[in-house]
Write a protein that holds these residues in place. Structure first.
Motif, PDB file in Angstrom:
ATOM      1  N   ASP A  10       0.842  -1.190   0.000  1.00 56.85           N
ATOM      2  CA  ASP A  10       0.000   0.000   0.000  1.00 56.85           C
ATOM      3  C   ASP A  10       0.885   1.251   0.000  1.00 56.85           C
ATOM      4  O   ASP A  10       1.004   1.962   0.987  1.00 56.85           O
ATOM      5  N   MET A  12       2.265   4.840  -2.284  1.00 56.12           N
ATOM      6  CA  MET A  12       1.709   5.862  -3.186  1.00 56.12           C
ATOM      7  C   MET A  12       1.770   5.408  -4.639  1.00 56.12           C
ATOM      8  O   MET A  12       0.862   5.691  -5.411  1.00 56.12           O
ATOM      9  N   ARG A  15      -0.728   2.531  -5.396  1.00 56.28           N
ATOM     10  CA  ARG A  15      -2.123   2.988  -5.456  1.00 56.28           C
ATOM     11  C   ARG A  15      -2.448   3.707  -6.761  1.00 56.28           C
ATOM     12  O   ARG A  15      -3.610   3.919  -7.071  1.00 56.28           O
ATOM     13  N   LEU A  54       9.405   5.844  -3.126  1.00 59.38           N
ATOM     14  CA  LEU A  54       7.963   5.938  -2.835  1.00 59.38           C
ATOM     15  C   LEU A  54       7.292   4.572  -2.955  1.00 59.38           C
ATOM     16  O   LEU A  54       6.352   4.266  -2.218  1.00 59.38           O
ATOM     17  N   ASN A 249      -7.667   9.450 -10.082  1.00 61.11           N
ATOM     18  CA  ASN A 249      -7.912  10.455  -9.043  1.00 61.11           C
ATOM     19  C   ASN A 249      -6.893  11.585  -9.196  1.00 61.11           C
ATOM     20  O   ASN A 249      -6.073  11.578 -10.132  1.00 61.11           O
ATOM     21  N   SER A 250      -6.933  12.540  -8.303  1.00 54.60           N
ATOM     22  CA  SER A 250      -6.071  13.724  -8.460  1.00 54.60           C
ATOM     23  C   SER A 250      -4.582  13.352  -8.399  1.00 54.60           C
ATOM     24  O   SER A 250      -3.766  13.959  -9.099  1.00 54.60           O
ATOM     25  N   ALA A 251      -4.240  12.351  -7.583  1.00 53.53           N
ATOM     26  CA  ALA A 251      -2.828  11.933  -7.501  1.00 53.53           C
ATOM     27  C   ALA A 251      -2.341  11.434  -8.860  1.00 53.53           C
ATOM     28  O   ALA A 251      -1.214  11.733  -9.266  1.00 53.53           O
ATOM     29  N   PHE A 254      -1.800  14.489 -11.155  1.00 58.05           N
ATOM     30  CA  PHE A 254      -0.566  15.215 -10.823  1.00 58.05           C
ATOM     31  C   PHE A 254       0.673  14.408 -11.194  1.00 58.05           C
ATOM     32  O   PHE A 254       1.676  14.971 -11.635  1.00 58.05           O
ATOM     33  N   PHE A 255       0.584  13.098 -11.016  1.00 55.44           N
ATOM     34  CA  PHE A 255       1.718  12.241 -11.371  1.00 55.44           C
ATOM     35  C   PHE A 255       1.973  12.289 -12.882  1.00 55.44           C
ATOM     36  O   PHE A 255       3.130  12.383 -13.327  1.00 55.44           O
TER      37      PHE A 255
ATOM     38  N   PHE B 217       1.326  15.876  -6.051  1.00 61.40           N
ATOM     39  CA  PHE B 217       1.212  14.404  -6.077  1.00 61.40           C
ATOM     40  C   PHE B 217       1.567  13.816  -4.711  1.00 61.40           C
ATOM     41  O   PHE B 217       0.877  12.917  -4.210  1.00 61.40           O
ATOM     42  N   LEU B 218       2.621  14.361  -4.112  1.00 61.26           N
ATOM     43  CA  LEU B 218       3.040  13.860  -2.790  1.00 61.26           C
ATOM     44  C   LEU B 218       1.957  14.131  -1.739  1.00 61.26           C
ATOM     45  O   LEU B 218       1.724  13.307  -0.841  1.00 61.26           O
ATOM     46  N   LYS B 220      -1.456  14.682  -2.412  1.00 61.28           N
ATOM     47  CA  LYS B 220      -2.694  13.944  -2.739  1.00 61.28           C
ATOM     48  C   LYS B 220      -2.485  12.431  -2.697  1.00 61.28           C
ATOM     49  O   LYS B 220      -3.409  11.687  -2.400  1.00 61.28           O
ATOM     50  N   GLY B 221      -1.266  11.996  -3.052  1.00 61.23           N
ATOM     51  CA  GLY B 221      -0.993  10.560  -3.111  1.00 61.23           C
ATOM     52  C   GLY B 221      -1.021   9.864  -1.766  1.00 61.23           C
ATOM     53  O   GLY B 221      -1.153   8.632  -1.689  1.00 61.23           O
ATOM     54  N   ARG B 222      -0.912  10.636  -0.695  1.00 56.43           N
ATOM     55  CA  ARG B 222      -0.936  10.044   0.646  1.00 56.43           C
ATOM     56  C   ARG B 222      -2.314   9.484   0.976  1.00 56.43           C
ATOM     57  O   ARG B 222      -2.427   8.537   1.748  1.00 56.43           O
ATOM     58  N   ALA B 223      -3.328  10.100   0.377  1.00 60.81           N
ATOM     59  CA  ALA B 223      -4.697   9.657   0.660  1.00 60.81           C
ATOM     60  C   ALA B 223      -4.923   8.269   0.091  1.00 60.81           C
ATOM     61  O   ALA B 223      -4.621   8.020  -1.087  1.00 60.81           O
ATOM     62  N   LYS B 224      -5.428   7.363   0.891  1.00 62.74           N
ATOM     63  CA  LYS B 224      -5.635   5.994   0.431  1.00 62.74           C
ATOM     64  C   LYS B 224      -6.920   5.901  -0.379  1.00 62.74           C
ATOM     65  O   LYS B 224      -7.923   6.520  -0.040  1.00 62.74           O
ATOM     66  N   ARG B 225      -6.842   5.096  -1.439  1.00 60.62           N
ATOM     67  CA  ARG B 225      -7.974   5.003  -2.344  1.00 60.62           C
ATOM     68  C   ARG B 225      -8.992   3.978  -1.877  1.00 60.62           C
ATOM     69  O   ARG B 225     -10.192   4.142  -2.048  1.00 60.62           O
ATOM     70  N   TYR B 226      -8.494   2.859  -1.379  1.00 62.69           N
ATOM     71  CA  TYR B 226      -9.424   1.769  -1.060  1.00 62.69           C
ATOM     72  C   TYR B 226      -9.781   1.761   0.418  1.00 62.69           C
ATOM     73  O   TYR B 226      -8.938   2.042   1.245  1.00 62.69           O
TER      74      TYR B 226
END
Lengths: 278, 226
Positions: A10, A12, A15, A54, A249-251, A254-255, B217-218, B220-226
């Motif tokens: 799990d 970044m 996901r 990461l 999603n937004s990540a 941005f990626f 990204f760093l 927003k990416g921390r937020a878990k999707r599932y």
């Protein structure tokens, strides 16, 4: 060839949408094809380390499995660099600097080899080629480590005809299965006293028959079982539906923006400033 | 005139005429040849420099150096004031005493001005209009490509200009313009950072977008999707 297999973690990077990771990989491969000089490759190396960090890539495991590829790239890169000694081979580096001989190995009139020398430009080129292979292996490993095969299948099915996508995935999935079967056959044969002793390639090929024949039989049996299984699931009647829906999603956005903009910046630097040209 | 003395005179005349070396010294004449080699601060030849020799305020010789920075002067023995002008500036002035044929290497007050044009110190500007003025008079004008030489971890759009010692106003124009006053007393580098070109702007914007999107990204990416 997969150096590190997918692990369901799990992180970044895990996901992210598989498409985002494929865009990252594609932009990286594109950049790797551009460069013949090591300076920008060090920037790419730092970017890969960042993504690998990461993704929590098991670096030790990767190094233990891919060391031979790195050794091979060092050997190949620096061997071919001996022929990088002509002014016409340098685009951005001043030829007088690029052709600066550190050690002459063979004179120009040497048959077959021609003129070989360790030059400053050659060393730069050799380092760049070595780094390119090194970075390519790491990038591919990060990709296989963070994308499950099922997601790759899903992505392939989006661009390829589903039958072709199925064939490709079956090939990839059955490679480790077949390798395991072959290993079992070799162990069984060895327990019965089988061994390849000869150094003659023809004799060796003959001696390998006790392995090749059962392996081919196993492959055919596997294929038959597979054919029956897919027929039982009505494969080919209509395009299969996907079990999983991927969303952005937004990540992800941005990626992707991050990768595209980095690629644009580095490409502009290559094109306009000669950054990364030999 | 008897035949022996006429032959001797002929031989001497031939000797004088056939001397192709840089220095001619005739024991019968007071004319002495002086070869002058004009060079800049990096000992590169200074072509097209005006060389003047004056004696008691009167110009006794005036000439222009060739492509290699050389000029050959034949003058009678004596003391002279040697003045070298380049780009309407006096770059060398000294008294010289001519007693025997000689070669004079002179380092003139001509220095190298390295003009570096990098947008915000980062990305080189490859096209620019460069003007250099002295006391309101245009000394140098260049419009075109700036070189980005190969350097380890340094990219810069560069133009190197040779100028006599003095005070100059250097202007660089492209997207935006910048003006700087410099006093040239040695080889100098002047950096322009508020000028951009289309490639440098694209690269700069892409880098800013990359940095921003990486941070986002760093976050927003921390937020878990599932």
């Amino acid at each position: 060839m997969v150096f590190i297999e997918y692990e369901a973690k799990d992180t970044m990077v895990h996901r992210l949408n598989p498409l985002s990771k494929l865009i990252w990989f594609s932009s990286l491969v594109f950049l790797l094809t551009l460069y013949l000089e090591p300076q920008p490759l060090l920037i790419i190396f730092l970017l890969e380390l960042f993504i690998g960090y990461l993704a929590k890539v098991p670096w030790r495991k990767l190094m233990a499995r891919a060391w031979w590829a790195f050794i091979l790239s060092i050997f190949g890169g620096y061997t071919f660099s001996l022929w990088v000694n002509k002014p016409s081979q340098f685009w951005h580096i001043p030829p007088e600097l690029g052709c600066k001989v550190l050690l002459e190995l063979t004179p120009p009139e040497t048959p077959l080899l021609g003129y070989t020398a360790i030059t400053y430009g050659g060393l730069l080129w050799g380092t760049a080629i070595t780094l390119k292979v090194f970075l390519g292996v790491i990038a591919a490993s990060i990709l296989t480590y963070t994308i499950p095969l099922s997601d790759v299948v899903y992505l392939w099915s989006k661009v390829l005809p589903y039958r072709l996508s199925f064939i490709c995935v079956t090939g990839i999935r059955f490679y480790p299965v077949m390798m395991e079967k072959v290993r079992e056959i070799i162990i069984a044969a060895k327990s019965r006293g089988w061994e390849i002793r000869s150094k003659n390639p023809i004799t060796r090929a003959k001696e390998a028959f006790p392995i090749v024949l059962p392996s081919a039989r196993e492959a055919m049996l596997l294929a038959e079982r597979m054919a029956l299984a897919i027929e039982a699931r009505a494969f080919g009647v209509k395009k299969p539906t996907s079990l999983r829906k991927f969303t952005f999603n937004s990540a992800d956005v941005f990626f992707i923006i991050f990768n595209v903009s980095i690629t644009v910046a580095l490409t502009c630097m290559w094109w306009y400033y000669g950054f990364g040209k030999l | 005139m008897d035949s022996v003395s006429s032959k001797l005179l002929l031989i001497i005349l031939l000797l004088i005429l056939s001397n192709t070396g840089p220095v001619i010294a005739s024991p019968f004449e007071t004319v002495i040849t002086l070869n002058i080699h004009c060079m800049d601060s990096r000992k590169k030849p200074l072509a097209g420099a005006r060389v003047r020799l004056t004696s008691e305020g009167t110009i006794v010789f005036e000439g222009i150096t060739n492509m290699s920075g050389w000029i050959s002067i034949s003058l009678p023995r004596g003391t002279y004031q040697l003045v070298v002008d380049w780009l309407n500036s006096t770059v060398f002035s000294s008294k010289i005493k001519l007693v025997e044929p000689s070669t004079l290497d002179i380092i003139c007050s001509v220095y190298y001005l390295e003009i570096i044009v990098n947008t915000l110190y980062l990305f080189p500007v490859t096209q620019a209009k460069v003007t250099i003025e002295r006391n309101g008079t245009l000394i140098f004008f260049y419009e075109g490509e700036l070189q980005v030489p190969y350097k380890i971890y340094q990219l810069s759009g560069e133009l190197v200009v040779r100028l006599p010692r003095g005070r100059y106003t250097v202007s660089v124009e492209m997207i935006g313009s910048e003006r700087k006053e410099i006093t040239l007393t040695s080889d100098e580098t002047v950096v322009f950072i508020y000028v951009a070109s289309i490639p440098s702007l694209i690269t700069l914007i892409s880098t800013i977008v990359a940095a921003t999107s990486c941070i986002l990204f760093l976050i927003k990416g921390r937020a878990k999707r599932y």
